[in-house]
Design a protein around this motif. Structure first.
Motif, PDB file in Angstrom:
ATOM      1  N   LYS A   1      95.957  29.030  51.183  1.00  0.00           N
ATOM      2  CA  LYS A   1      95.398  27.798  50.625  1.00  0.00           C
ATOM      3  C   LYS A   1      93.885  27.929  50.435  1.00  0.00           C
ATOM      4  CE  LYS A   1      97.335  23.881  52.404  1.00  0.00           C
ATOM      5  NZ  LYS A   1      98.054  23.042  53.413  1.00  0.00           N
ATOM      6  N   LEU A   2      93.256  28.642  51.354  1.00  0.00           N
ATOM      7  CA  LEU A   2      91.812  28.878  51.197  1.00  0.00           C
ATOM      8  C   LEU A   2      91.526  29.704  49.934  1.00  0.00           C
ATOM      9  CD1 LEU A   2      90.642  29.546  54.864  1.00  0.00           C
ATOM     10  CD2 LEU A   2      89.902  27.683  53.354  1.00  0.00           C
ATOM     11  N   GLN A   3      92.372  30.689  49.708  1.00  0.00           N
ATOM     12  CA  GLN A   3      92.183  31.509  48.490  1.00  0.00           C
ATOM     13  C   GLN A   3      92.346  30.669  47.229  1.00  0.00           C
ATOM     14  OE1 GLN A   3      94.124  35.240  48.024  1.00  0.00           O
ATOM     15  NE2 GLN A   3      93.814  35.835  50.156  1.00  0.00           N
ATOM     16  N   LEU A   4      93.305  29.763  47.277  1.00  0.00           N
ATOM     17  CA  LEU A   4      93.484  28.892  46.112  1.00  0.00           C
ATOM     18  C   LEU A   4      92.281  27.960  45.963  1.00  0.00           C
ATOM     19  CD1 LEU A   4      94.970  27.751  43.718  1.00  0.00           C
ATOM     20  CD2 LEU A   4      96.414  26.415  45.261  1.00  0.00           C
ATOM     21  N   ALA A   5      91.775  27.499  47.098  1.00  0.00           N
ATOM     22  CA  ALA A   5      90.579  26.646  47.038  1.00  0.00           C
ATOM     23  C   ALA A   5      89.431  27.397  46.359  1.00  0.00           C
ATOM     24  CB  ALA A   5      90.183  26.188  48.436  1.00  0.00           C
ATOM     25  N   ASP A   6      89.327  28.699  46.640  1.00  0.00           N
ATOM     26  CA  ASP A   6      88.292  29.514  45.971  1.00  0.00           C
ATOM     27  C   ASP A   6      88.521  29.557  44.461  1.00  0.00           C
ATOM     28  OD1 ASP A   6      87.102  30.105  48.360  1.00  0.00           O
ATOM     29  OD2 ASP A   6      88.065  32.075  48.586  1.00  0.00           O
ATOM     30  N   LEU A   7      89.764  29.761  44.084  1.00  0.00           N
ATOM     31  CA  LEU A   7      90.078  29.812  42.647  1.00  0.00           C
ATOM     32  C   LEU A   7      89.733  28.482  41.982  1.00  0.00           C
ATOM     33  CD1 LEU A   7      91.560  31.181  40.151  1.00  0.00           C
ATOM     34  CD2 LEU A   7      93.613  30.015  40.940  1.00  0.00           C
ATOM     35  N   ILE A   8      90.077  27.403  42.658  1.00  0.00           N
ATOM     36  CA  ILE A   8      89.811  26.070  42.091  1.00  0.00           C
ATOM     37  C   ILE A   8      88.295  25.856  41.966  1.00  0.00           C
ATOM     38  CG2 ILE A   8      89.981  23.589  42.558  1.00  0.00           C
ATOM     39  CD1 ILE A   8      92.783  24.188  43.770  1.00  0.00           C
ATOM     40  N   LYS A   9      87.583  26.283  42.968  1.00  0.00           N
ATOM     41  CA  LYS A   9      86.121  26.161  42.927  1.00  0.00           C
ATOM     42  C   LYS A   9      85.557  26.955  41.736  1.00  0.00           C
ATOM     43  CE  LYS A   9      82.078  27.010  45.782  1.00  0.00           C
ATOM     44  NZ  LYS A   9      81.592  27.701  46.984  1.00  0.00           N
ATOM     45  N   ASP A  10      86.060  28.175  41.570  1.00  0.00           N
ATOM     46  CA  ASP A  10      85.612  29.007  40.440  1.00  0.00           C
ATOM     47  C   ASP A  10      85.833  28.337  39.104  1.00  0.00           C
ATOM     48  OD1 ASP A  10      84.801  31.059  41.964  1.00  0.00           O
ATOM     49  OD2 ASP A  10      86.508  32.394  41.525  1.00  0.00           O
ATOM     50  N   THR A  11      86.974  27.684  38.965  1.00  0.00           N
ATOM     51  CA  THR A  11      87.284  27.089  37.665  1.00  0.00           C
ATOM     52  C   THR A  11      86.629  25.716  37.525  1.00  0.00           C
ATOM     53  OG1 THR A  11      89.322  26.169  38.533  1.00  0.00           O
ATOM     54  CG2 THR A  11      89.492  28.280  37.413  1.00  0.00           C
ATOM     55  N   ASN A  12      85.920  25.282  38.556  1.00  0.00           N
ATOM     56  CA  ASN A  12      85.286  23.966  38.506  1.00  0.00           C
ATOM     57  C   ASN A  12      83.760  24.125  38.621  1.00  0.00           C
ATOM     58  OD1 ASN A  12      85.572  21.083  38.442  1.00  0.00           O
ATOM     59  ND2 ASN A  12      84.956  21.073  40.609  1.00  0.00           N
ATOM     60  N   ASN A  13      83.251  25.118  37.925  1.00  0.00           N
ATOM     61  CA  ASN A  13      81.802  25.402  37.923  1.00  0.00           C
ATOM     62  C   ASN A  13      81.209  25.516  39.318  1.00  0.00           C
ATOM     63  OD1 ASN A  13      81.798  25.219  35.094  1.00  0.00           O
ATOM     64  ND2 ASN A  13      81.667  22.988  35.237  1.00  0.00           N
ATOM     65  N   GLY A  14      81.974  26.085  40.226  1.00  0.00           N
ATOM     66  CA  GLY A  14      81.434  26.335  41.565  1.00  0.00           C
ATOM     67  C   GLY A  14      81.400  25.121  42.486  1.00  0.00           C
ATOM     68  N   VAL A  15      81.956  24.001  42.025  1.00  0.00           N
ATOM     69  CA  VAL A  15      81.954  22.811  42.884  1.00  0.00           C
ATOM     70  C   VAL A  15      83.290  22.721  43.626  1.00  0.00           C
ATOM     71  CG1 VAL A  15      81.661  20.306  42.970  1.00  0.00           C
ATOM     72  CG2 VAL A  15      80.499  21.650  41.188  1.00  0.00           C
TER      73      VAL A  15
ATOM     74  N   LYS B   1      97.051  34.235  37.891  1.00  0.00           N
ATOM     75  CA  LYS B   1      96.728  33.013  38.647  1.00  0.00           C
ATOM     76  C   LYS B   1      97.938  32.546  39.456  1.00  0.00           C
ATOM     77  CE  LYS B   1      92.772  31.474  36.097  1.00  0.00           C
ATOM     78  NZ  LYS B   1      92.288  30.756  34.918  1.00  0.00           N
ATOM     79  N   ALA B   2      99.113  32.692  38.876  1.00  0.00           N
ATOM     80  CA  ALA B   2     100.326  32.309  39.605  1.00  0.00           C
ATOM     81  C   ALA B   2     100.410  33.053  40.937  1.00  0.00           C
ATOM     82  CB  ALA B   2     101.563  32.594  38.757  1.00  0.00           C
ATOM     83  N   GLU B   3      99.961  34.299  40.930  1.00  0.00           N
ATOM     84  CA  GLU B   3     100.030  35.098  42.162  1.00  0.00           C
ATOM     85  C   GLU B   3      99.128  34.526  43.258  1.00  0.00           C
ATOM     86  OE1 GLU B   3      99.244  39.132  40.851  1.00  0.00           O
ATOM     87  OE2 GLU B   3     100.958  39.070  39.500  1.00  0.00           O
ATOM     88  N   ILE B   4      98.128  33.760  42.869  1.00  0.00           N
ATOM     89  CA  ILE B   4      97.278  33.101  43.868  1.00  0.00           C
ATOM     90  C   ILE B   4      97.798  31.696  44.183  1.00  0.00           C
ATOM     91  CG2 ILE B   4      94.933  32.253  44.323  1.00  0.00           C
ATOM     92  CD1 ILE B   4      93.972  34.455  42.319  1.00  0.00           C
ATOM     93  N   ILE B   5      98.252  31.019  43.149  1.00  0.00           N
ATOM     94  CA  ILE B   5      98.644  29.607  43.302  1.00  0.00           C
ATOM     95  C   ILE B   5      99.943  29.467  44.117  1.00  0.00           C
ATOM     96  CG2 ILE B   5      99.409  27.552  42.035  1.00  0.00           C
ATOM     97  CD1 ILE B   5      97.563  28.551  39.694  1.00  0.00           C
ATOM     98  N   ILE B   6     100.938  30.269  43.759  1.00  0.00           N
ATOM     99  CA  ILE B   6     102.268  30.074  44.344  1.00  0.00           C
ATOM    100  C   ILE B   6     102.289  30.257  45.868  1.00  0.00           C
ATOM    101  CG2 ILE B   6     104.646  31.011  44.377  1.00  0.00           C
ATOM    102  CD1 ILE B   6     104.342  31.290  41.267  1.00  0.00           C
ATOM    103  N   PRO B   7     101.626  31.294  46.402  1.00  0.00           N
ATOM    104  CA  PRO B   7     101.660  31.457  47.867  1.00  0.00           C
ATOM    105  C   PRO B   7     100.950  30.339  48.628  1.00  0.00           C
ATOM    106  CG  PRO B   7     101.091  33.535  46.797  1.00  0.00           C
ATOM    107  CD  PRO B   7     101.014  32.472  45.744  1.00  0.00           C
ATOM    108  N   ALA B   8     100.195  29.502  47.892  1.00  0.00           N
ATOM    109  CA  ALA B   8      99.401  28.466  48.571  1.00  0.00           C
ATOM    110  C   ALA B   8     100.093  27.109  48.598  1.00  0.00           C
ATOM    111  CB  ALA B   8      98.045  28.341  47.881  1.00  0.00           C
ATOM    112  N   SER B   9     101.318  27.019  48.100  1.00  0.00           N
ATOM    113  CA  SER B   9     101.901  25.680  48.014  1.00  0.00           C
ATOM    114  C   SER B   9     102.568  25.265  49.319  1.00  0.00           C
ATOM    115  CB  SER B   9     102.936  25.629  46.897  1.00  0.00           C
ATOM    116  OG  SER B   9     104.199  25.988  47.394  1.00  0.00           O
TER     117      SER B   9
END
Ligand code: OX2
Length: 859
Positions: free
Chosen positions: A552-566, A677-685
């Motif tokens: 979930k932390l890794q997904l949070a990183d991905l989400i942060k990346d796609t949200n201009n670092g926020v 991206k699925a490879e990061i998203i799916i393990p975090a659900s």
């Protein structure tokens, strides 16, 4: 084996035979060699991209050696081969997968740790290097990804199999979200070249279009050998992609075709000084393989698409036939040597093309030819949705492929005679099963019917779906052929990519628990049942939960990346934030709109509690922390799907900025959902949503991926959800909603009776209408509301909404008050998900449809 090299020269060849690298030293030598000579770089300018290219080329060298051995072995043993024809192969990235699958001589579970260490010593970080690879996104969604999983399993099981597809210059578009709207940008995935493909300039197949059939001899009929004088010719050039199996040296081939102009050109035009036009038409050839059509489950009926289909079928069949002819067997043995699988109706022209080759070129009798054709092909259907079923207006068809249209008429003629014999005078039946549809404004070729008539087996992709096709769209064909022609092969996914590659820590934990540190269970997924013993073990539960939290932390990183670092996700509370994920193509039938309505309902309820004086702690008790995560592309021309994306983003904007609800609810739309991206998203659900209207999703495969990664499902009784429930137990899945057998009646009621909206939904729709989420334009989402309130609610959102909301509340309760029970459900689900390995699918296809056997490498 024939060779052009004289015997006396072979010694030198053998002496210098290229060997696979087997250790760190070997890898490093290759790596630096490729950097310095292939890439013409050096230690002074080798960046991550160059390191990616060089690592790939080095690993590819090993694969090519195994590929060569595999192909030689198969040629020598000459077994029956499978050809998997798919217009889409959604492969994703190749390097990590190749590292996992190939063993590079070590007894390690993979060669990956070795390469990782080497790269580190060479000054690179493997994870950074892997990220340099663009996704091979030559597919839209489940259908293309299924093809990718299947070729992985075929290689792993040593099945002599090749995939055939198109090498699109542009894969599925890249999705940007601008002001909440989807914007498509081209995916030129070949920008930096592609180390994984081998260009076979020596394999060029001419393919013809247009023109006319010459019957000026006055003798021949459409049933006898006929002369098709083509009007346009292009060349199909082969590009090969090695497909390595896991823990085997078998490397199969995926052959993709690229269109290029022939070297002929129009001398008449040239001589008359019209040089430009004489070249132009030739140049247009390349447009055939320029783009993947970005539609999922939708048939647009464009001429270029039909051209793609014929181009690909003609080239692939030519290749298959050339290989068969080398063995000098009689044609009657073709079905003993060759099985051709049609992935949906897209390759159905191959059926007609084979009949044309046999009758027109090989001069076989029509009926002999036809019995060979039907024994060779089999067809998998992937949808019951009307708008996805391929039909071609005969005008367009006959213009592009005049001879093929004649052949289709004749196939239909003999087929209808057969039907007439069994059901005399049943003219209604004849018109219903005819391959040519008569009643529409223009007559059309029904490709699904042609595929059924041209195949010996037809399968659906999940039990419910396979039953449904027999009762609905293909009902009449069951009457004509009997039900033996129709079968089921439930979809599966490769656990190599979707467990080991996507979730290495979970794979490791499972390996330990099963006393299988080398992870042989990845070849025998039913072995996972042993895990059940650990379901109640508190230590194991803790370890299990920790893996999830890190993902979930890794997904949070991905989400942060796609949200201009926020950061949107509160990392401190990540363990008690329920990650509720729906990622898949955006489609009304998949009902992302119902999901976002559910989010709005929750938000409004929270606000109401606050307004009525509840404290935030009280609100949190009823509506605990949750992140609602979406991702997926809409077809560029699909207005409603695009509006759903906009609504999700508009809701996200309001909810995420609402300080009053603190961080209890977050809404995220991850742009450009793709395989990597699925490879990061799916393990975090924690929870994933598979909530299609019952009877509409043929199977679904992400449902299997999520469960394999320890996520629970909220879902309808649809597609493979049904069998997932049977395997993992109904205590471990949150099912809701109406059943497929009630859909027809419910739709009828919406059309002809007055139906009330449930209050929960009415409230949600009211808030949207009043502009809460689009203050500047309160009407923005009206079409979404109208489709429910005024246009018959075809996808039955209003019928399922109450039970959806109630089930979501149950989910909250279990997740937040019985966490151990939740983790136990998660472990038990993984323990029983083994059935959904694509290895099982390939076994079933091999035994019941293709009749092929593995060819194992000598050990
Ligand atoms: C998809 C189906 O929609 C999905 O349910 C299924 O899991 C997948 O194919 C693989 O079988 N285009 N995409 C599909 O069907 C068509 C047509």
């Amino acid at each position: 084996i024939d060779t052009i090299i004289p015997l006396k020269s072979r010694n030198i060849w053998n002496k210098h035979q290229v060997k696979k690298f087997e250790d760190k030293e070997g890898f490093e030598g290759r790596f630096i060699g490729h950097v310095e000579t292939t890439l013409a770089r050096s230690l002074y300018n080798c960046d991550d991209l160059a390191a990616y290219e060089s690592t790939s080329l080095s690993v590819r060298d090993n694969l090519i050696i195994d590929w060569n051995n595999t192909q030689q072995r198969i040629t020598a043993r000459d077994p029956k081969r499978v050809y998997y024809l798919s217009l889409e192969f959604l492969m994703g990235r190749a390097l990590d997968n190749a590292l996992i699958n190939s063993q590079a001589g070590s007894d390690e579970p993979t060669s990956r740790p070795m390469v990782e260490k080497s790269l580190d010593e060479l000054g690179f970080n493997l994870e950074d290097v892997l990220k340099k690879e663009p996704d091979a996104a030559l597919g839209n969604g489940g259908l293309g990804r299924l093809a990718a999983c299947f070729i992985d399993s075929m290689a792993t099981q040593n099945i002599p199999a090749w995939g055939y597809g198109l090498r699109y210059e542009y894969g599925i578009f890249a999705q940007k979200i601008i002001d909440g709207y989807q914007v498509e940008t081209p995916d030129y995935w070949l920008n930096f070249g592609n180390p994984w493909e081998i260009e076979r300039n020596e394999i060029q197949v001419p393919v013809t279009f247009y023109g006319y059939v010459d019957r000026s001899d006055g003798e021949s009929t459409t049933l006898s050998p006929s002369d098709w004088i083509g009007g346009e010719r292009v060349l199909a050039v082969a590009y090969d992609f090695p497909v390595p199996g896991y823990k085997t040296s078998t490397v199969n081939n995926l052959r993709l075709w690229k269109a290029k102009p022939t070297t002929e050109f129009d001398f008449a035009k040239f001589n008359s000084g019209d040089y430009k036009n004489s070249v132009d038409a030739q140049q247009r050839a390349e447009s055939i393989t320029a783009c993947l059509y970005p539609n999922d489950n939708f048939n647009q009926g464009k001429e270029l698409r039909l051209k793609q289909q014929y181009f690909w079928c003609a080239a692939s069949l030519h290749d298959i036939i050339r290989r068969f002819k080398k063995t000098s067997r009689p044609w009657s043995e073709l079905p003993d040597q060759v099985a051709i699988q049609l992935n949906d109706t897209h390759p159905t022209l191959a059926v007609v093309e084979l009949q044309r080759v046999l009758v027109d070129l090989e001069k076989l009798d029509w009926h002999k030819a036809w019995s060979i054709v039907t024994a060779t092909f089999s067809y998998a259907n992937h949808t019951v949705m009307q708008e996805a079923l391929e039909k071609w207006p005969i005008g367009l068809f006959g213009h592009l492929l005049p001879r093929h249209l004649e052949i289709i008429y004749d196939i239909n003629w003999f087929f209808l005679q057969e039907v007439e014999k069994k059901f005399p005078k049943d003219f209604d039946l004849l018109s219903r099963v005819s391959i040519i549809e008569e009643c529409s404004p223009e007559r059309q070729v029904r490709m699904a019917y042609l595929a059924i008539v041209g195949s010996h087996k037809v399968n659906g992709v999940a039990e419910l779906h396979s039953e449904l096709i027999k009762k609905t769209i293909f009902k009449d064909f069951v009457k004509v052929y009997g039900s033996q022609k129709f079968t089921n092969v439930t979809n599966g996914i490769t656990p190599r990519r979707w467990l080991k590659q996507a979730n290495p820590k979970l794979a490791e934990l499972i390996g330990k628990a099963l006393n299988d540190p080398k992870q042989n269970f990845l070849l025998d997924m039913p072995k996972l049942t042993e895990l059940a013993k650990k379901a109640d073990d508190p230590e194991f539960q803790k370890a299990w939960d920790l893996v999830k939290a890190n993902n979930k932390l890794q997904l949070a990183d991905l989400i942060k990346d796609t949200n201009n670092g926020v950061d949107i996700i509160d990392r401190e509370h990540i363990k008690d934030t329920l990650f509720d994920i729906q990622v898949k193509r955006i489609h009304e039938y998949k009902r992302q709109q119902m999901n976002i309505f559910g989010v709005i309902y929750r938000y409004l309820a929270m606000k109401k509690m606050l307004k009525e004086g509840s404290t935030i702690e009280e609100v949190a008790k009823k509506y605990p922390r949750k992140a609602s995560i979406f991702g997926g592309k809409s077809a560029p021309g699909y207005y409603m799907a695009k509006l759903i994306i906009k609504l999700i983003n508009s809701v996200a904007e309001i909810v995420n900025d609402d300080a009053e609800i603190v961080d209890l609810l977050k809404v995220v739309f991850i742009p450009d959902y793709n395989v990597s991206k699925a490879e990061i998203i799916i393990p975090a659900s924690d929870l994933s949503e598979h909530i299609s209207t019952a009877g509409t999703e043929a199977s679904g495969t992400s449902n299997m991926k999520f469960v394999m990664n320890g996520g629970l499902i909220i879902g309808t009784v649809d597609g493979a959800n049904v069998e997932i429930t049977r395997e993992i137990g109904e205590d471990n899945i949150f099912l809701f909603g109406n059943l497929s057998e009630h859909v027809e009646e419910l739709r009828y009621n919406h059309q002809y009776k007055k139906t009330e909206l449930p209050p929960e939904l009415a409230q949600v729709l009211k808030s949207i209408e009043s502009g809460v989420f689009s203050p500047e334009n309160p009407n923005e989402f009206k079409p979404l509301i109208d489709s429910i309130k005024s246009h018959g609610d075809y996808y039955l959102v209003s019928d399922d909404f109450e039970s959806y909301v109630a089930t979501q509340e149950l989910v909250d309760e279990v997740y937040h008050t019985q966490k151990n029970d939740w983790i136990k459900k998660s472990i038990l689900s993984v323990a029983n998900i083994g059935f959904f390995s694509s290895d099982r699918c390939i076994e079933e296809y091999s035994e019941t449809i293709w009749n092929v056997e593995p060819v194992k490498p000598e050990t």
